[in-house]
Design an enzyme around this catalytic site. Structure first.
Site, mmCIF file in Angstrom:
data_model
loop_
_atom_site.group_PDB
_atom_site.id
_atom_site.type_symbol
_atom_site.label_atom_id
_atom_site.label_comp_id
_atom_site.label_asym_id
_atom_site.label_seq_id
_atom_site.Cartn_x
_atom_site.Cartn_y
_atom_site.Cartn_z
ATOM 1 N N SER A 1 13.979 -2.885 43.191
ATOM 2 C CA SER A 1 12.598 -3.143 43.617
ATOM 3 C C SER A 1 12.324 -4.628 43.833
ATOM 4 C CB SER A 1 11.651 -2.631 42.529
ATOM 5 O OG SER A 1 10.344 -3.119 42.721
ATOM 6 N N GLU B 1 9.816 -5.954 42.839
ATOM 7 C CA GLU B 1 9.186 -6.441 41.601
ATOM 8 C C GLU B 1 10.162 -7.295 40.796
ATOM 9 O OE1 GLU B 1 5.930 -6.016 39.911
ATOM 10 O OE2 GLU B 1 5.544 -5.947 42.045
ATOM 11 N N TYR C 1 8.198 -3.185 33.786
ATOM 12 C CA TYR C 1 8.811 -2.444 34.888
ATOM 13 C C TYR C 1 9.809 -3.331 35.630
ATOM 14 C CZ TYR C 1 9.341 -0.340 39.515
ATOM 15 O OH TYR C 1 9.870 0.160 40.685
HETATM 16 P P1 NAP Z 1 7.332 8.038 42.155
HETATM 17 O O1 NAP Z 1 6.569 8.710 43.244
HETATM 18 O O2 NAP Z 1 6.595 7.490 40.974
HETATM 19 O O3 NAP Z 1 8.437 9.087 41.629
HETATM 20 C C1 NAP Z 1 9.136 8.870 40.441
HETATM 21 C C2 NAP Z 1 10.036 10.058 40.182
HETATM 22 O O4 NAP Z 1 10.775 9.844 38.982
HETATM 23 C C3 NAP Z 1 9.303 11.398 40.011
HETATM 24 O O5 NAP Z 1 10.019 12.402 40.668
HETATM 25 C C4 NAP Z 1 9.367 11.608 38.501
HETATM 26 O O6 NAP Z 1 9.290 12.963 38.119
HETATM 27 C C5 NAP Z 1 10.752 11.046 38.231
HETATM 28 N N1 NAP Z 1 10.994 10.802 36.815
HETATM 29 C C6 NAP Z 1 10.304 9.992 35.987
HETATM 30 N N2 NAP Z 1 10.827 10.048 34.740
HETATM 31 C C7 NAP Z 1 11.876 10.913 34.797
HETATM 32 C C8 NAP Z 1 12.818 11.387 33.838
HETATM 33 N N3 NAP Z 1 12.792 10.980 32.576
HETATM 34 N N4 NAP Z 1 13.763 12.273 34.240
HETATM 35 C C9 NAP Z 1 13.808 12.696 35.518
HETATM 36 N N5 NAP Z 1 12.932 12.279 36.474
HETATM 37 C C10 NAP Z 1 11.984 11.418 36.104
HETATM 38 O O7 NAP Z 1 8.202 6.848 42.732
HETATM 39 P P2 NAP Z 1 8.589 6.498 44.276
HETATM 40 O O8 NAP Z 1 7.502 5.691 44.855
HETATM 41 O O9 NAP Z 1 9.072 7.717 44.951
HETATM 42 O O10 NAP Z 1 9.812 5.509 44.020
HETATM 43 C C11 NAP Z 1 11.151 5.995 43.925
HETATM 44 C C12 NAP Z 1 11.996 4.954 43.217
HETATM 45 O O11 NAP Z 1 11.973 3.740 43.947
HETATM 46 C C13 NAP Z 1 11.526 4.595 41.804
HETATM 47 O O12 NAP Z 1 12.682 4.282 41.050
HETATM 48 C C14 NAP Z 1 10.702 3.336 42.004
HETATM 49 O O13 NAP Z 1 10.674 2.566 40.831
HETATM 50 C C15 NAP Z 1 11.491 2.682 43.119
HETATM 51 N N6 NAP Z 1 10.758 1.797 44.030
HETATM 52 C C16 NAP Z 1 9.604 2.239 44.623
HETATM 53 C C17 NAP Z 1 8.967 1.422 45.535
HETATM 54 C C18 NAP Z 1 7.709 1.877 46.261
HETATM 55 O O14 NAP Z 1 7.006 1.018 46.812
HETATM 56 N N7 NAP Z 1 7.441 3.168 46.338
HETATM 57 C C19 NAP Z 1 9.496 0.151 45.832
HETATM 58 C C20 NAP Z 1 10.685 -0.245 45.211
HETATM 59 C C21 NAP Z 1 11.314 0.591 44.319
HETATM 60 P P3 NAP Z 1 7.901 13.682 37.710
HETATM 61 O O15 NAP Z 1 7.341 14.269 38.986
HETATM 62 O O16 NAP Z 1 8.366 14.696 36.744
HETATM 63 O O17 NAP Z 1 7.002 12.646 37.110
HETATM 64 O O1 F7E Z 2 -0.259 -2.770 43.452
HETATM 65 C C1 F7E Z 2 -3.154 -5.067 43.402
HETATM 66 C C2 F7E Z 2 -2.179 -5.183 42.250
HETATM 67 O O2 F7E Z 2 0.105 -0.707 42.120
HETATM 68 C C3 F7E Z 2 -0.155 -3.640 44.549
HETATM 69 C C4 F7E Z 2 5.393 0.281 42.927
HETATM 70 O O3 F7E Z 2 5.815 1.263 43.861
HETATM 71 O O4 F7E Z 2 5.692 -1.480 44.519
HETATM 72 C C5 F7E Z 2 4.745 -0.858 43.663
HETATM 73 O O5 F7E Z 2 4.260 -1.787 42.700
HETATM 74 C C6 F7E Z 2 -1.050 -4.854 44.354
HETATM 75 C C7 F7E Z 2 -0.907 -5.540 42.988
HETATM 76 O O6 F7E Z 2 1.967 -1.618 43.612
HETATM 77 C C8 F7E Z 2 -5.680 -2.685 42.364
HETATM 78 O O7 F7E Z 2 -2.612 -6.161 41.304
HETATM 79 C C9 F7E Z 2 -5.627 -4.695 43.194
HETATM 80 O O8 F7E Z 2 -0.844 -6.932 43.180
HETATM 81 O O9 F7E Z 2 0.030 -0.545 44.636
HETATM 82 P P1 F7E Z 2 0.429 -1.310 43.447
HETATM 83 P P2 F7E Z 2 2.951 -2.669 42.911
HETATM 84 O O10 F7E Z 2 2.498 -3.057 41.564
HETATM 85 O O11 F7E Z 2 3.213 -3.753 43.899
HETATM 86 C C10 F7E Z 2 6.834 -2.027 43.847
HETATM 87 C C11 F7E Z 2 7.753 -2.615 44.892
HETATM 88 C C12 F7E Z 2 7.497 -1.053 42.953
HETATM 89 O O12 F7E Z 2 8.703 -1.084 42.761
HETATM 90 C C13 F7E Z 2 6.595 -0.204 42.117
HETATM 91 O O13 F7E Z 2 7.286 0.948 41.624
HETATM 92 O O14 F7E Z 2 -2.406 -4.408 44.418
HETATM 93 N N1 F7E Z 2 -4.342 -4.269 43.076
HETATM 94 N N2 F7E Z 2 -6.464 -3.743 42.754
HETATM 95 C C14 F7E Z 2 -4.339 -3.029 42.570
HETATM 96 N N3 F7E Z 2 -3.321 -2.183 42.284
HETATM 97 C C15 F7E Z 2 -3.638 -0.964 41.800
HETATM 98 N N4 F7E Z 2 -2.638 -0.089 41.536
HETATM 99 N N5 F7E Z 2 -4.937 -0.593 41.564
HETATM 100 C C16 F7E Z 2 -5.999 -1.428 41.822
HETATM 101 O O15 F7E Z 2 -7.152 -1.074 41.605
#
Ligand code: NAP
Ligand code: F7E
Length: 327
Positions: free
Chosen positions: A125, A127, A149
């Site tokens: 990520s 992050e 995280y």
């Molecule tokens: P998400 O919608 O939050 O999905 C997370 C998945 O992980 C769900 O299927 C959840 O299952 C499963 N999970 C959590 N704990 C588990 C456990 N103990 N055993 C088995 N499965 C478990 O996340 P996403 O947005 O699809 O992201 C996919 C991956 O990419 C994650 O690793 C995330 O950290 C990473 N990532 C996401 C982003 C983004 O912007 N979306 C960016 C960079 C990296 P349940 O349905 O049971 O909760």
């Molecule tokens: O926040 C600001 C907050 O929660 C984005 C995950 O998929 O991407 C995601 O992480 C920004 C932050 O995503 C609210 O402070 C303002 O700066 O949508 P977010 P994230 O934290 O960037 C990374 C790449 C991952 O890997 C993670 O799994 O938006 N913000 N106001 C807010 N954010 C939330 N959630 N809610 C608010 O009310």
């Protein structure tokens, strides 16, 4: 027929990746864990697909992982499971570190024990860059994570590299920047805002409370990003890549895009609530996709504004048809 094993199948990315791999002709196995109230709305449309299978287990239970791999014998493993919501990682740092950090080690060990020839993908990520050391961020930019995280993702990232180098495994990471979609969870800021804009437009809500409007993100579209995961596991040599759009928007610009899409002014409906500020913020993220363009021939197909418009339209459809989050 090649087989793929996906952890995180019920999540945003897992569901799109399953769609993609099924369309590529693969047999897909998704790990699901037991929940008291299971909805799994993102994969309802795949129920009954003859090449789609769900396997019971948990990323925190190595036995369930090794047993799954022994039974399935996949060619590919995509490790997408994680506790992925950044604010919750301060509320439950140990649980987050369990699944998001140690879970990666568990999956790598299961692969190593059952079949080290498996091609392994780790969901790293942006992050990990946190308090950024350079802009734009590249594969080689030093990490400075700002949340439990982010720290957990750094562990998973380096463990993946370590298994590649120690055991000559095909293990690689995609360092993905934020990506969103009609299947994004409601707690993430894009979906929170598009859902609010749709409900406010239809008179079902009056306002939405947010935290830091000045945070900037490089936001892309999830279906484009799962394509990059698939391309990464089909290279001759395993290698890590930054996957992003190379463009940045602020949360304020996100609000403008979502509310403009329904003919409203966000300033009339967005409130600031300090409860949504974070103990340590990642202020700015911007990815450099030079390597992905050149070596994977990958580039994003969907612009930020088009993506937000799609999400708003999906939310209007949900509101108008009383579609719950279980369906
Ligand atoms: P998400 O919608 O939050 O999905 C997370 C998945 O992980 C769900 O299927 C959840 O299952 C499963 N999970 C959590 N704990 C588990 C456990 N103990 N055993 C088995 N499965 C478990 O996340 P996403 O947005 O699809 O992201 C996919 C991956 O990419 C994650 O690793 C995330 O950290 C990473 N990532 C996401 C982003 C983004 O912007 N979306 C960016 C960079 C990296 P349940 O349905 O049971 O909760
Ligand atoms: O926040 C600001 C907050 O929660 C984005 C995950 O998929 O991407 C995601 O992480 C920004 C932050 O995503 C609210 O402070 C303002 O700066 O949508 P977010 P994230 O934290 O960037 C990374 C790449 C991952 O890997 C993670 O799994 O938006 N913000 N106001 C807010 N954010 C939330 N959630 N809610 C608010 O009310």
């Amino acid at each position: 027929m090649d087989k793929a094993f996906i952890t995180g199948i019920t999540g945003q990315d897992g569901s799109y990746l399953a769609d993609l791999l099924l369309s590529e002709g693969l047999e897909v196995y998704g790990l699901i864990r037991r929940k008291a109230s299971a909805s799994n709305w993102r994969i309802h449309h795949l129920a009954g697909h003859e090449r789609m299978h769900l396997v019971n287990g948990d990323l925190m239970d190595v036995t369930s992982l090794t047993r799954s791999l022994q039974q399935i014998r996949p060619k590919y493993v995509f490790n997408l499971a994680a506790q992925s919501f950044v604010p919750f990682s301060w509320e439950a740092p140990e649980a987050t570190s369990g699944v998001t950090a140690i879970g990666v080690l568990n999956m790598l060990e299961a692969v190593r024990m059952v079949d080290p020839a498996i091609r392994f993908y780790q969901a790293s990520s942006s992050e990990m860059f946190g308090k950024v050391r350079e802009t734009p961020q590249k594969r080689t930019t030093p990490f400075y994570p700002r949340s439990p995280y982010g720290v957990s993702k750094v562990y998973g990232h380096w463990m993946t590299i370590n298994y590649r180098e120690s055991y000559d495994m095909y293990a690689c990471s995609g360092i993905l920047f934020n990506h969103e979609s009609e299947r994004r969870g409601l707690e993430f800021v894009t979906r929170k805002v598009t859902w609010a804009a749709a409900n406010i437009k239809r008179g079902k809500m009056e306002s939405v409370s947010l935290g830091n409007l000045d945070a900037q993100r490089d936001w892309g579209y999830a279906p484009d990003y799962v394509q990059a995961m698939w391309l990464m596991l089909n290279r001759e040599e395993p290698r890590d890549y930054v996957i992003a759009t190379g463009e940045q928007s602020s949360v304020r610009e996100l609000c403008d895009a979502a509310f403009s899409a329904v003919g409203l002014n966000y300033e009339d409906h967005v409130k600031i609530d300090p409860r949504f500020l974070r103990p340590a913020e990642v202020n700015t993220l911007l990815g450099d996709i030079g390597e992905a363009r050149e070596q994977l021939s990958w580039q994003p197909a969907t612009s930020f504004r088009d993506m937000i418009t799609k999400m708003v339209e999906a939310d209007l459809h949900r509101v108008d048809n009383n579609i719950t989050w279980e369906t």
